[in-house]
Design an enzyme around this catalytic site. Sequence first.
Site, PDB file in Angstrom:
ATOM      1  N   ILE A  45       0.837  -1.208   0.000  1.00 21.68           N
ATOM      2  CA  ILE A  45       0.000   0.000   0.000  1.00 21.68           C
ATOM      3  C   ILE A  45       0.868   1.253   0.000  1.00 21.68           C
ATOM      4  CG2 ILE A  45      -1.775   1.269   1.287  1.00 21.68           C
ATOM      5  CD1 ILE A  45      -2.726  -1.539   2.334  1.00 21.68           C
ATOM      6  N   PRO A  68       2.436  -2.508   9.649  1.00 22.44           N
ATOM      7  CA  PRO A  68       1.551  -3.345  10.476  1.00 22.44           C
ATOM      8  C   PRO A  68       1.565  -2.902  11.929  1.00 22.44           C
ATOM      9  CG  PRO A  68       3.571  -4.532   9.886  1.00 22.44           C
ATOM     10  CD  PRO A  68       3.645  -3.209   9.194  1.00 22.44           C
ATOM     11  N   ASP A 109      -8.980   6.018   8.904  1.00 28.81           N
ATOM     12  CA  ASP A 109      -9.935   4.970   8.519  1.00 28.81           C
ATOM     13  C   ASP A 109     -10.024   3.899   9.603  1.00 28.81           C
ATOM     14  OD1 ASP A 109     -11.686   3.645   6.597  1.00 28.81           O
ATOM     15  OD2 ASP A 109     -10.080   2.162   6.365  1.00 28.81           O
ATOM     16  N   GLU A 118     -12.733  -0.814  17.430  1.00 24.72           N
ATOM     17  CA  GLU A 118     -13.697  -0.704  16.323  1.00 24.72           C
ATOM     18  C   GLU A 118     -14.868  -1.659  16.556  1.00 24.72           C
ATOM     19  OE1 GLU A 118     -11.226  -1.543  12.959  1.00 24.72           O
ATOM     20  OE2 GLU A 118     -10.345   0.462  12.963  1.00 24.72           O
ATOM     21  N   HIS A 136     -13.474   2.208   8.825  1.00 24.65           N
ATOM     22  CA  HIS A 136     -12.644   1.085   8.329  1.00 24.65           C
ATOM     23  C   HIS A 136     -13.189   0.544   6.998  1.00 24.65           C
ATOM     24  CE1 HIS A 136      -9.644  -2.157   9.820  1.00 24.65           C
ATOM     25  NE2 HIS A 136      -9.667  -2.130   8.487  1.00 24.65           N
TER      26      HIS A 136
HETATM   27  N1  NAI Z   1      -7.865   0.047   6.337  1.00 27.72           N
HETATM   28  C1  NAI Z   1      -7.937  -1.086   5.656  1.00 27.72           C
HETATM   29  O1  NAI Z   1      -9.011  -1.445   5.179  1.00 27.72           O
HETATM   30  C2  NAI Z   1      -6.710  -1.911   5.444  1.00 27.72           C
HETATM   31  C3  NAI Z   1      -5.630  -1.789   6.278  1.00 27.72           C
HETATM   32  N2  NAI Z   1      -4.504  -2.537   6.038  1.00 27.72           N
HETATM   33  C4  NAI Z   1      -3.372  -2.335   6.947  1.00 27.72           C
HETATM   34  O2  NAI Z   1      -2.310  -1.801   6.181  1.00 27.72           O
HETATM   35  C5  NAI Z   1      -1.099  -2.425   6.567  1.00 27.72           C
HETATM   36  C6  NAI Z   1      -0.129  -2.400   5.407  1.00 27.72           C
HETATM   37  O3  NAI Z   1      -0.618  -3.216   4.351  1.00 27.72           O
HETATM   38  P1  NAI Z   1       0.330  -3.657   3.141  1.00 27.72           P
HETATM   39  O4  NAI Z   1       1.031  -2.480   2.608  1.00 27.72           O
HETATM   40  O5  NAI Z   1      -0.478  -4.484   2.226  1.00 27.72           O
HETATM   41  O6  NAI Z   1       1.352  -4.593   3.923  1.00 27.72           O
HETATM   42  P2  NAI Z   1       2.839  -4.960   3.524  1.00 27.72           P
HETATM   43  O7  NAI Z   1       3.215  -6.125   4.389  1.00 27.72           O
HETATM   44  O8  NAI Z   1       2.967  -5.093   2.050  1.00 27.72           O
HETATM   45  O9  NAI Z   1       3.681  -3.678   3.980  1.00 27.72           O
HETATM   46  C7  NAI Z   1       3.936  -3.334   5.313  1.00 27.72           C
HETATM   47  C8  NAI Z   1       5.272  -2.599   5.327  1.00 27.72           C
HETATM   48  O10 NAI Z   1       5.488  -2.068   6.633  1.00 27.72           O
HETATM   49  C9  NAI Z   1       6.880  -2.207   6.913  1.00 27.72           C
HETATM   50  N3  NAI Z   1       7.122  -2.129   8.350  1.00 27.72           N
HETATM   51  C10 NAI Z   1       7.124  -3.126   9.275  1.00 27.72           C
HETATM   52  N4  NAI Z   1       7.457  -2.622  10.485  1.00 27.72           N
HETATM   53  C11 NAI Z   1       7.656  -1.284  10.313  1.00 27.72           C
HETATM   54  C12 NAI Z   1       8.034  -0.222  11.181  1.00 27.72           C
HETATM   55  N5  NAI Z   1       8.293  -0.445  12.462  1.00 27.72           N
HETATM   56  N6  NAI Z   1       8.142   1.024  10.662  1.00 27.72           N
HETATM   57  C13 NAI Z   1       7.905   1.256   9.360  1.00 27.72           C
HETATM   58  N7  NAI Z   1       7.571   0.282   8.485  1.00 27.72           N
HETATM   59  C14 NAI Z   1       7.447  -0.973   8.964  1.00 27.72           C
HETATM   60  C15 NAI Z   1       7.238  -3.568   6.322  1.00 27.72           C
HETATM   61  O11 NAI Z   1       8.635  -3.676   6.138  1.00 27.72           O
HETATM   62  C16 NAI Z   1       6.467  -3.516   5.011  1.00 27.72           C
HETATM   63  O12 NAI Z   1       7.248  -2.923   3.990  1.00 27.72           O
HETATM   64  C17 NAI Z   1      -1.523  -3.830   7.009  1.00 27.72           C
HETATM   65  O13 NAI Z   1      -0.617  -4.351   7.973  1.00 27.72           O
HETATM   66  C18 NAI Z   1      -2.890  -3.616   7.596  1.00 27.72           C
HETATM   67  O14 NAI Z   1      -2.786  -3.436   8.980  1.00 27.72           O
HETATM   68  C19 NAI Z   1      -4.407  -3.386   4.989  1.00 27.72           C
HETATM   69  C20 NAI Z   1      -5.451  -3.551   4.137  1.00 27.72           C
HETATM   70  C21 NAI Z   1      -6.716  -2.860   4.319  1.00 27.72           C
HETATM   71  O1  3PY Z   2      -7.097  -6.323   5.250  1.00 32.46           O
HETATM   72  C1  3PY Z   2      -6.978  -5.660   6.295  1.00 32.46           C
HETATM   73  O2  3PY Z   2      -5.917  -5.648   6.947  1.00 32.46           O
HETATM   74  C2  3PY Z   2      -8.102  -4.868   6.785  1.00 32.46           C
HETATM   75  O3  3PY Z   2      -7.948  -4.067   7.670  1.00 32.46           O
HETATM   76  C3  3PY Z   2      -9.464  -5.093   6.257  1.00 32.46           C
HETATM   77  O4  3PY Z   2     -10.130  -5.975   7.071  1.00 32.46           O
END
Ligand code: NAI
Ligand code: 3PY
Length: 318
Positions: free
Chosen positions: A158, A209, A261, A266, A285
């Site tokens: 993301i 995360p 978001d 929640e 969310h």
């Molecule tokens: N609001 C929503 O509907 C959604 C929220 N999310 C959240 O977004 C987060 C990120 O998603 P993606 O980008 O797909 O995951 P991803 O795993 O591709 O990227 C996460 C990045 O964070 C980095 N990271 C880990 N620890 C860190 C730290 N201490 N400081 C800075 N960076 C750090 C990792 O190295 C990785 O590059 C997910 O963990 C989830 O919690 C994801 C999908 C939907």
């Molecule tokens: O995919 C995620 O991490 C979300 O927050 C949506 O449920």
Amino acid sequence: MRIVVLDGYTLNPGDLDWDGLQAIGEVVIYDRTAEPQIVDRAADADIVLTNKTPLSATTLQRLPKLRYIGVLATGYNIIDLQAAKEQGILVTNVPAYSTQSVAQLVFALLLEFCHRVQRHSDSVVNGDWSNSVDFSYTVSPLIELSGKTIGLIGLGQIGKQTALIAQAMGMKVLATGSGRRAPEPVEGLTWVQLDELLQQSDVISLHCPLTPETKEFIHADRIALMKPTAILFNTARGGLLNEADVAQALNEGRLAGAGLDVLTLEPPTPDNPLLQARNVLITPHIAWATKEARARLMATAIGNVRAFIDGKPQNLIG
Ligand SMILES: NC(=O)C1=CN([C@@H]2O[C@H](COP(=O)(O)OP(=O)(O)OC[C@H]3O[C@@H](n4cnc5c(N)ncnc54)[C@H](O)[C@@H]3O)[C@@H](O)[C@H]2O)C=CC1
Ligand SMILES: O=C(O)C(=O)CO
């Protein structure tokens, strides 16, 4: 195989179908499950699927038959991974299904701060333009993004997509992550340490995360490093913020705005200080919840279950 879905409603409120899962085994789908109901409902399950229903060590100890947890999300902070590992339970998540949708919501929130489209439209519909002596007027300051700096905390799926959109808008992009160096070079992006990112950014967006290390890591001391004109965005996990500190900074004008978001709890309790904070935009969310993204999530989650049953698990975590 007995498969129990603990909280299927938000993934499929009725516009998708569970047929692919039902073809695999005996499936029971609950729309939502309160914590005290988990053990009763999952006691006979070999496989449990959960989006946000937490599976703590105490709960897992009471589910000795369980072999597999499929998280119906990317973020898996609701699972006690150590406890799952000790019980030999495999855990998978669904990466990358919502990348475009989440990055899009970041800009929906950001552009609302820049243009206040709804506020201007309401003003026009209420007659202010008809009564205006000028052909143009504004009801709040307007912001151009080109030339501004966005700082991304977490440069995974993301974060990278958000960087691309920001670059298309002419923004300068800074990023930081868990390592001292960028995981891979990304053209036009500058990798900096966290403090520098907080000091230099006009827009800060969280994409990492929630872990013990990142819990409440946006707190008063770090907010003090940010420009008072900065706007903070969190589409990752509410627990990344110390919510009281962020609300106080907004109310005291030490932070210009926040687009959120996600919240720590929640749904939130009505006394969450962010709900009444100054210049805050909060969505419930929804970043992941476009139909396109949910359809991808469903397909991959079912693929994960099939892969587990076939003895070739995919998207394993922990
Ligand atoms: N609001 C929503 O509907 C959604 C929220 N999310 C959240 O977004 C987060 C990120 O998603 P993606 O980008 O797909 O995951 P991803 O795993 O591709 O990227 C996460 C990045 O964070 C980095 N990271 C880990 N620890 C860190 C730290 N201490 N400081 C800075 N960076 C750090 C990792 O190295 C990785 O590059 C997910 O963990 C989830 O919690 C994801 C999908 C939907
Ligand atoms: O995919 C995620 O991490 C979300 O927050 C949506 O449920």
